[in-house]
Design an enzyme around this catalytic site. Structure first.
Site, mmCIF file in Angstrom:
data_model
loop_
_atom_site.group_PDB
_atom_site.id
_atom_site.type_symbol
_atom_site.label_atom_id
_atom_site.label_comp_id
_atom_site.label_asym_id
_atom_site.label_seq_id
_atom_site.Cartn_x
_atom_site.Cartn_y
_atom_site.Cartn_z
ATOM 1 N N ARG A 106 9.043 -4.285 6.632
ATOM 2 C CA ARG A 106 9.416 -5.557 7.258
ATOM 3 C C ARG A 106 9.987 -5.400 8.674
ATOM 4 O O ARG A 106 9.389 -4.807 9.538
ATOM 5 C CB ARG A 106 10.397 -6.319 6.337
ATOM 6 N N LYS A 154 13.708 2.793 1.655
ATOM 7 C CA LYS A 154 12.271 2.834 1.421
ATOM 8 C C LYS A 154 11.600 3.163 2.744
ATOM 9 O O LYS A 154 11.584 2.352 3.675
ATOM 10 C CB LYS A 154 11.759 1.502 0.873
ATOM 11 N N ARG A 199 0.390 4.576 -7.484
ATOM 12 C CA ARG A 199 -0.617 4.956 -8.485
ATOM 13 C C ARG A 199 -0.212 6.184 -9.292
ATOM 14 O O ARG A 199 -1.034 7.033 -9.618
ATOM 15 C CB ARG A 199 -1.988 5.128 -7.836
ATOM 16 N N ARG A 206 4.010 -1.756 -10.466
ATOM 17 C CA ARG A 206 3.159 -2.558 -11.336
ATOM 18 C C ARG A 206 3.288 -2.141 -12.795
ATOM 19 O O ARG A 206 3.207 -2.975 -13.709
ATOM 20 C CB ARG A 206 1.707 -2.455 -10.882
ATOM 21 N N CYS A 254 -5.369 -3.409 -11.637
ATOM 22 C CA CYS A 254 -6.397 -4.422 -11.364
ATOM 23 C C CYS A 254 -5.944 -5.409 -10.296
ATOM 24 O O CYS A 254 -6.769 -6.072 -9.662
ATOM 25 C CB CYS A 254 -6.757 -5.170 -12.645
ATOM 26 N N CYS A 306 -0.576 -9.558 -10.600
ATOM 27 C CA CYS A 306 0.588 -9.291 -9.753
ATOM 28 C C CYS A 306 0.303 -9.489 -8.262
ATOM 29 O O CYS A 306 0.781 -10.441 -7.644
ATOM 30 C CB CYS A 306 1.107 -7.882 -10.023
ATOM 31 N N CYS A 325 1.289 -10.161 -15.496
ATOM 32 C CA CYS A 325 0.412 -9.024 -15.743
ATOM 33 C C CYS A 325 -0.627 -9.449 -16.753
ATOM 34 O O CYS A 325 -0.290 -10.077 -17.765
ATOM 35 C CB CYS A 325 1.208 -7.828 -16.278
ATOM 36 N N ALA A 346 -8.722 -9.343 -27.378
ATOM 37 C CA ALA A 346 -8.037 -10.427 -28.094
ATOM 38 C C ALA A 346 -7.717 -10.008 -29.520
ATOM 39 O O ALA A 346 -6.599 -10.199 -30.015
ATOM 40 C CB ALA A 346 -8.886 -11.693 -28.079
ATOM 41 N N LYS A 400 -14.435 0.953 -11.765
ATOM 42 C CA LYS A 400 -13.906 0.152 -12.867
ATOM 43 C C LYS A 400 -13.555 0.950 -14.118
ATOM 44 O O LYS A 400 -13.096 0.362 -15.099
ATOM 45 C CB LYS A 400 -14.918 -0.945 -13.243
#
Length: 523
Positions: A53, A100, A184, A207, A231, A235, A247, A278, A315
């Site tokens: 920032r 940071k 990551r 994440r 993905c 988020c 998420c 599901a 993917k």
């Protein structure tokens, strides 16, 4: 102003930075110090200085063009950040302070990634200054202000795992304070390896904590952890669009006070038909509540459509969504593969959850003497050849087109709407577009197909009503999916539909997870 132009202005600081006066900088510094003082008084133990920032802009060679004591040399550009640190330490002397440290990295093509912050060599020098000034911890991270949050928070397959670790290691080598790495580091095992190697002292999870907030507790107890897919749909896309943060894999995320797994009042035997996301989530929640659960899956593996969704370029990481259940469910839930239950079997349970999924819908236009294959069959391994025209530029169509293009085939996409892959993450689209350009994928948008005959697609451009004819060797049907239908007329026990088969429109991952969670939590 177009939406895209507005987004660039909004997120790329280079387009709207104005020089702050010294008085303004002093006022901001004093306000930060007072915030720290109040935080300490409230019992807060630690504070992070976000060095991107404003501070990162002042540190940056790319953004800072000042000619006073806050511009020019590295010493001048980092002066304000050190002043802010000193002000915080004076206002809140017992507070642990982390900085940071944003680093402008270099892409494989030599271009710079990020604008706010410092290039790696300068960042290492600045880390020494922070250490000498008494910073308690440094977190090494990617610099921001690029116009695309995917540069800062990269989606699956975009960059290697642990991709900022090299810079972190260089910072750690020159400072005495603890150094954290972020970017990551998806699995706990990867984090442990970094700690064992001594390349960082602390692992920063971002994440991942949206996907599973209980990582630390689960590590201590030896429990399975649900890992982030990277993905960016729930988020990062939400941040860019100023929507509610969530998420796709965590039905509780952000609503933990009102949405949580409630122990059952009566243990029931629950059957779940279908082992897509599901059904698997329903199985997990039903088990956690105390029910006895049996999952029936007619194929020989778990995952449903995720197994084909993982095939296109970049993917494969989406398989982590299924791997979690493969670790968690065995021994807790009876999983019966290659088993399509009879009605008598289902009526022997107390409750049935139907998660039978969807199928690639048939083409709605007349087709005569043409080689048409479904996108699902292609992603399942069916080989095709020649010039391929993909009908449907939604997410599945775009990904199938990219998959075929990467196999060396000539590919075109026909889409009735004005945009290809409209449902894809804004952080993924630039990667897909670059791949399309690299492989010369042709795109026909605003194009409505009227008929297909002798491997020629006859269509109309809906903007100017001109006729369009496209010859093909292979025509790929990617116009969407349609829910599978189950004859529930003979079910004599309570039942619930979840996932793709539960509504008029088929579900995405988030909907699949949430409908499975909700159904199981209400039994």
């Amino acid at each position: 102003m177009t939406k895209g132009a507005y987004a660039k202005l909004h997120h790329d600081m280079q387009h709207f930075v104005t020089e702050a006066s010294v008085d303004q900088l002093t006022a901001i510094k004093n306000s930060i110090a007072q915030c720290a003082r109040k935080a300490q008084k409230a019992g807060i133990d630690a504070i992070e200085i976000h060095g991107d920032r404003l501070l990162g802009s002042l540190c940056s060679k790319l953004l800072n063009h000042r000619t006073d004591n806050y511009g020019g040399s590295l010493e001048n550009r980092t002066r304000y950040a050190l002043e802010v640190l000193q002000a915080i330490k004076e206002a809140a002397p017992s507070m642990m302070v982390e900085y940071k440290l944003p680093i402008i990295t270099v892409n494989p093509d030599g271009s710079l990634r990020g604008k706010g912050g410092l290039l790696e060599d300068e960042a290492v020098e600045f880390a020494k200054m922070l250490d000498a000034a008494g910073i308690d911890m440094i977190q090494v991270a990617q610099a921001n202000h690029t116009g695309n949050m995917g540069d800062t928070i990269p989606p699956m397959g975009a960059v290697p795992y642990n991709w900022t670790l090299g810079a972190c290691e260089k910072v750690k080598a020159v400072v005495s304070c603890p150094v954290a790495t972020v970017g990551r580091v998806v699995s706990v095992e990867a984090g442990e390896k970094i700690l064992e190697d001594g390349t960082a002292d602390i692992i920063g999870y971002g994440r991942s904590l949206l996907t599973d907030p209980d990582i630390a507790n689960k590590v201590e107890k030896g429990e399975c952890i649900r890992e982030c897919l990277n993905c960016n749909k729930g988020c990062v896309d939400a941040i860019q669009s100023r929507r509610y943060l969530s998420c796709v894999l965590n039905a509780e995320n952000g609503d933990e006070e009102t949405i949580f797994i409630q122990p059952c009042t009566e243990t029931k035997n629950v059957a779940i038909v279908g082992a897509g996301l599901a059904g698997l989530e329903a199985a997990r929640v039903a088990y956690k509540r105390g029910h006895t659960v049996t999952v029936f899956e007619k194929s020989n593996r778990l995952g449903g459509q995720i197994n084909i969704a993982s095939v296109p370029p970049r993917k494969d990481e989406i398989l982590r969504s299924v791997q979690y259940y493969e670790k968690f469910l065995p021994g807790k839930v009876d999983i019966q593969l290659n088993h399509e239950p009879t009605m008598d079997e289902l009526n022997g349970f107390d409750h049935v959850i139907l998660a039978i999924g969807a199928h690639n819908m048939d083409l709605p236009m007349p087709v005569e003497n043409s080689n048409v294959v479904s996108s699902w069959d292609i992603l399942n391994g069916q080989e095709v050849s020649g010039k391929c025209v993909v009908l449907g530029g939604g997410l599945v169509g775009a990904e199938t087109a990219e998959y075929l293009a990467n196999k060396g085939l000539e590919v075109s996409i026909v889409e009735m709407m004005d945009k290809i892959a409209a449902q894809e993450s804004e952080t993924v689209l630039p990667l897909m577009e670059a791949d399309f350009e690299k492989h010369n994928v042709q795109k026909f948008v605003n194009t409505r197909v009227s008929e297909i005959k002798d491997n020629v697609i006859y269509a109309v451009n809906t903007k100017d009503e001109t006729n369009v004819e496209i010859a093909a060797d292979t025509i790929v049907n990617a116009l969407g999916s349609k829910k599978n239908v189950f004859d529930d007329s003979k079910l004599t026990v309570p039942f619930t539909y979840v996932g793709d088969c539960s509504g008029e429109r088929t579900a995405d991952i988030a909907s699949a997870i949430r409908t499975g969670y909700k159904a199981a939590n209400e039994i």
